[in-house]
Design an enzyme around this catalytic site. Structure first.
Site, PDB file in Angstrom:
ATOM      1  CE1 TYR A  89      -3.304  -3.841   6.595  1.00  0.00           C
ATOM      2  CE2 TYR A  89      -5.580  -3.396   6.036  1.00  0.00           C
ATOM      3  CZ  TYR A  89      -4.241  -3.258   5.771  1.00  0.00           C
ATOM      4  OH  TYR A  89      -3.836  -2.530   4.680  1.00  0.00           O
ATOM      5  CE  LYS A 137       5.045 -10.820  -4.552  1.00  0.00           C
ATOM      6  NZ  LYS A 137       5.477 -10.250  -5.837  1.00  0.00           N
ATOM      7  CG  ASP A 147       4.143  -8.142  -8.197  1.00  0.00           C
ATOM      8  OD1 ASP A 147       3.212  -8.972  -8.204  1.00  0.00           O
ATOM      9  OD2 ASP A 147       5.331  -8.470  -8.356  1.00  0.00           O
ATOM     10  CG  ASP A 160      -6.311  -0.618   2.874  1.00  0.00           C
ATOM     11  OD1 ASP A 160      -7.059   0.279   2.446  1.00  0.00           O
ATOM     12  OD2 ASP A 160      -5.623  -0.499   3.901  1.00  0.00           O
ATOM     13  CG  ASP A 177      -7.431   3.906  -1.161  1.00  0.00           C
ATOM     14  OD1 ASP A 177      -8.647   3.637  -1.039  1.00  0.00           O
ATOM     15  OD2 ASP A 177      -6.783   4.510  -0.290  1.00  0.00           O
TER      16      ASP A 177
END
Ligand code: NAD
Length: 358
Positions: free
Chosen positions: A143, A192, A224, A248, A252
């Site tokens: 980001y 990852k 994942d 992020d 959620d």
């Protein structure tokens, strides 16, 4: 008598002031019950600050925050300011305050209240015992990396770069280990590492500092796989720590395990004990001013503040137990009520929680 703790109160817009008022009532009750002592200083922030001061984050508000021990934030934003230019938008104030206060991690608990299991889309037996915290890195990663467009072999291309240095990784991972030490002592570090170089550095740093926390059981989980396991075995997680973008998305996902946005608390932390505490939800302009907002997310944010900033464990537990007792007794605000005609308002919910505190 405990020493006086300074709390910056930034109620903001929409339902922000309504839910913050209930949280302060709860804090005052803990003063009575546990001999705690708070000094509240109020500051303008968000849309209301744009209207009154011409900026979403006035200098005096920032000063109030900087001289406080913790910040209690309601919510900001609303349709009135949606079409403003970027520097005059309430959300710009949110990014600004986190940066100015050096807050590099975001902490979000997802706890299942047994009596609300039905509100989740997952089966009750899968949710049983779920009580986890996602610790998300907030100021680095993709980001904040360099972004640009260029002309490539097949025409226009876009590039986002993801950069992490070992210092950024270490400070958040240490924070997560310390949070795990105060809980069930399990840490899942999510990356990852099979594909990304930043993830390989992340994993190296985690492995390097893990021996300093021998009482915490560590597992590395690929992002994942973590997304799947959150739906399959959420109760097996205690603390999850991860980089900005993975956090992020996963926070959620974890939040939705609990069913209602009106129940979710959060903290943003930097170095040391200072923290900013706020509900996960926004300013809910659709219900603002009606006295029907659920104050529980903000009240649980106070419990988080007590635990993470002040170490007031007993008072934190008392708030959480009071919330549970009130829900177990069947009281609901409109957002979590099955029978909406029985729903109670914001003040009534706050009063019941205060009355249930021991
Ligand atoms: P929202 O969270 O404000 O509302 C989403 C839905 O959930 C609405 O239907 C609302 O009524 C309901 N809801 C939210 N909190 C509730 C509560 N405590 N009790 C009962 N119902 C509740 O999200 P949104 O509608 O996408 O955004 C509204 C405004 O809030 C926007 O301006 C947005 O930018 C801002 N926002 C601010 C923050 C923040 O201050 N940290 C976070 C998210 C959104």
């Amino acid at each position: 008598m405990a020493d006086v703790k300074k709390i910056a109160v930034i109620a903001g817009d929409g339902i922000g002031p309504e839910v913050v008022e209930e949280a302060i009532k709860v804090m005052k009750k803990t003063e009575e019950l546990y001999g705690l002592s708070f000094e509240f200083e109020h500051g303008l922030f968000g849309g209301i600050a744009i209207d009154e001061k011409g900026t979403p984050l006035p200098d005096e508000t920032l000063e109030i925050c900087k001289r406080s021990d913790a910040v209690l934030l309601g919510a900001v934003g609303g349709p009135k300011w949606d079409s403003n230019p970027k520097e005059l938008r309430p959300e710009t104030g949110l990014l600004g305050i986190r940066k100015a206060l050096g807050l590099f991690s975001n902490i979000r608990p997802a706890t299942i209240f047994d009596c609300l299991k039905e509100a989740s889309t997952l089966k009750p037996e899968v949710l049983e015992g779920t009580d986890l915290i996602v610790v998300r890195e907030l100021t680095g990663g993709i980001y904040f990396g360099e972004k640009f467009r260029r002309e490539g072999e097949h025409g226009e291309e876009a590039v986002d770069t993801c950069v992490y240095n070992a210092v950024e990784v270490e400070r958040i991972v240490r924070q997560a280990f310390e949070i795990a030490q105060k809980r069930r002592k399990k840490l899942a570090s999510v990356d990852k590492a099979n594909v990304l170089e930043t993830s390989r550095l992340w994993r190296e740093v985690v492995n390097r500092i893990a021996p300093e926390y021998p009482d915490v059981e560590l597992e590395h989980v690929l992002v994942d796989n973590c997304a799947m396991q959150l739906l399959r075995r959420p109760s097996s997680f205690d603390v999850i720590v991860t980089e900005n973008m993975f956090g992020d998305i996963l926070s959620d996902e974890a939040a939705m395990l609990t069913g209602s946005i009106g129940m979710l608390s959060s903290a943003s932390l930097g170095e040391g004990a200072f923290g900013l505490y706020e509900p996960v939800h926004g300013s809910a302009p659709d219900i603002a001013g009606q006295g029907i907002a659920n104050p529980i997310a903000t009240i649980l944010s106070v419990a988080l503040m007590y635990r993470l900033t002040f170490g007031y464990e007993e008072a934190a537990a008392s708030i959480e137990e009071a919330v549970k007792a009130v829900l177990d007794a069947g009281h609901r605000t409109g957002d979590i009520a099955v029978d909406k005609s029985q729903a109670i308002g914001t003040t009534a919910m706050g009063d019941l929680i205060v009355a249930a505190m021991k």
